[in-house]
Enzyme design. Structure first.
Site, PDB file in Angstrom:
ATOM      1  N   ASP A 313     -16.115 -27.417   4.340  1.00  0.00           N
ATOM      2  CA  ASP A 313     -17.466 -26.837   4.422  1.00  0.00           C
ATOM      3  C   ASP A 313     -18.401 -27.826   5.100  1.00  0.00           C
ATOM      4  O   ASP A 313     -19.241 -27.452   5.929  1.00  0.00           O
ATOM      5  CB  ASP A 313     -18.035 -26.538   3.029  1.00  0.00           C
ATOM      6  CG  ASP A 313     -17.133 -25.628   2.214  1.00  0.00           C
ATOM      7  OD1 ASP A 313     -16.310 -24.917   2.819  1.00  0.00           O
ATOM      8  OD2 ASP A 313     -17.261 -25.643   0.982  1.00  0.00           O
TER       9      ASP A 313
HETATM   10  C1  26A Z   1     -14.708 -15.120  -2.454  1.00  0.00           C
HETATM   11  N1  26A Z   1     -14.349 -16.494  -2.675  1.00  0.00           N
HETATM   12  C2  26A Z   1     -13.019 -16.735  -3.170  1.00  0.00           C
HETATM   13  C3  26A Z   1     -15.247 -17.524  -2.401  1.00  0.00           C
HETATM   14  C4  26A Z   1     -15.001 -18.875  -2.717  1.00  0.00           C
HETATM   15  C5  26A Z   1     -15.962 -19.825  -2.327  1.00  0.00           C
HETATM   16  N2  26A Z   1     -17.091 -19.505  -1.688  1.00  0.00           N
HETATM   17  C6  26A Z   1     -17.278 -18.207  -1.431  1.00  0.00           C
HETATM   18  N3  26A Z   1     -16.416 -17.229  -1.779  1.00  0.00           N
HETATM   19  N4  26A Z   1     -14.001 -19.533  -3.347  1.00  0.00           N
HETATM   20  C7  26A Z   1     -14.329 -20.844  -3.348  1.00  0.00           C
HETATM   21  N5  26A Z   1     -15.518 -21.014  -2.746  1.00  0.00           N
HETATM   22  C8  26A Z   1     -16.280 -22.253  -2.562  1.00  0.00           C
HETATM   23  O1  26A Z   1     -15.572 -23.151  -1.769  1.00  0.00           O
HETATM   24  C9  26A Z   1     -16.210 -24.406  -1.953  1.00  0.00           C
HETATM   25  C10 26A Z   1     -15.305 -25.522  -1.543  1.00  0.00           C
HETATM   26  O2  26A Z   1     -14.915 -25.397  -0.242  1.00  0.00           O
HETATM   27  C11 26A Z   1     -16.528 -22.999  -3.862  1.00  0.00           C
HETATM   28  O3  26A Z   1     -17.717 -22.527  -4.476  1.00  0.00           O
HETATM   29  C12 26A Z   1     -16.632 -24.457  -3.403  1.00  0.00           C
HETATM   30  O4  26A Z   1     -17.952 -24.957  -3.497  1.00  0.00           O
END
Ligand code: 26A
Length: 360
Positions: A313
């Protein structure tokens, strides 16, 4: 050369660095991360891979309580694209960025908002008072992280919010859009509105592949909107999943990058595809070019690594800051590597309060 031509050449040589208010607009799922270093048995019990991001199913209903009961947890503002937007904000002038997504009306939403505000990111959340803010269990083992997300209110974002005049004005004033791939599961209609606006107005549209499950289970949405993107981000696992679901003859990350770069854009605009590979360096493919360039990273000593959660990210955030400034791709990649290297030395996707030690 005429005086005008000289002036124009000089203007082009000095890159445009003026970033207007709200130039970068991001959208996806605002989530509160519940993060803990866990025993591998917890992953085994819930049949989780060490490095993955999935949506919670019924079988994960007890995971969150178990995590809270058995481990000292940290609550961290998360949501992949929100993390990237906070990272981009760190490198950009004040007021350059806006982020949208849906939260509940609860303390968790207040915490997300407070973190964004502290980091200088303007949020325009849709609020669903009937559903709790989304949460993500981040289970850390060694340098891996397994994420299980209960989307909650984030899943209820809908296009009526973005169509409100005061929010659509923010879309119109932006020059660069960032759509987190996890949003593919939430509101394809909203993605369509933003993507078509970007295409119609010749603006940059960046989309992240986000996780293997997005390509595997939301392929129609992804296939509809990736061609409209001018920038596509992913990592090696997502590139491999894309190659597999699209039955590419060569499943290497470079081949997937080349394929993605050559999806025909509706207006023939060329595209940059950026695939991160952890410490292996970053691949960049461009429309029409056979060559896939590799940009090496500066290795970080194992002793300095706190956790790699949020590194991807952060990379996207740095790259997007460069894109918003109109920087060439090598500077965008350098900015991405820099922001990722900072986040890896910190717990979770958080950024220092001090100014970045990076200049474009
Ligand atoms: C719909 N999903 C599975 C997700 C996520 C996500 N952000 C948005 N949608 N699953 C994990 N994360 C985020 O990825 C970050 C790390 O790369 C987590 O909230 C975490 O901060």
């Amino acid at each position: 050369m005429s005086t005008d031509a000289v002036a124009q050449a000089a203007a082009e040589a000095t890159r445009p660095t003026e970033v207007t208010e709200g130039a970068l607009f991001g959208i996806e799922n605002p989530l509160l991360d519940i993060s803990a270093r866990v025993k591998p048995e917890l992953l085994a019990k819930y049949k989780l891979k060490a490095n993955d991001a999935i949506l919670a199913g019924d079988e994960h209903a007890t995971l969150y309580d178990e995590l809270l009961a058995d481990y000292p947890v940290e609550y961290i503002a998360g949501g992949a694209a929100q993390n990237s937007m906070r990272g981009a904000t760190w490198l950009l002038p004040p007021k350059s960025t806006v982020y949208v997504g849906c939260v509940g009306q609860d303390a968790q939403a207040d915490q997300l908002k407070a973190t964004a505000v502290r980091d200088g990111l303007r949020t325009e959340y849709m609020v669903d008072p009937t559903t709790p803010t989304g949460k993500c269990a981040v289970l850390i083992t060694n340098n891996d992280r397994s994420m299980v997300t209960a989307l909650g209110a984030a899943n209820n974002y809908n296009e009526a919010h973005i169509q409100q005049p005061e929010i659509w004005k923010l879309v119109e004033q932006a020059k660069v859009y960032y759509i987190g791939g996890f949003f593919m599961t939430v509101s394809p209609a909203t993605i369509g509105l933003i993507a078509r606006h970007a295409v119609d107005h010749g603006k940059q549209l960046a989309i992240n592949l986000s996780a293997p499950f997005i390509t595997q289970f939301f392929r129609p949405v992804l296939d509809e909107y990736l061609p409209m993107a001018t920038v596509i981000f992913g990592n090696e696992a997502e590139a491999a999943a894309y190659a597999q679901t699209h039955e590419l003859p060569d499943s290497s990350p470079a081949a997937a990058a080349r394929h993605l770069a050559n999806l025909p854009h509706p207006k023939g605009v060329s595209r940059t595809v950026v695939i991160t590979q952890g410490s292996e360096g970053t691949l960049v493919a461009t429309t029409g070019s056979e060559e896939v360039r590799t940009y090496a990273i500066t290795p970080i000593a194992a002793s300095e690594i706190v956790d790699t959660n949020g590194a991807g990210d952060a990379f996207a955030g740095g790259f997007l800051a460069g894109l918003t400034r109109g920087e060439p791709v090598d500077r965008c990649v350098a900015a991405g590597h820099y922001v990722a290297s900072v986040v890896i030395r910190r717990s979770g996707p958080s950024y220092p309060a001090t100014a970045p030690e990076f200049t474009f």
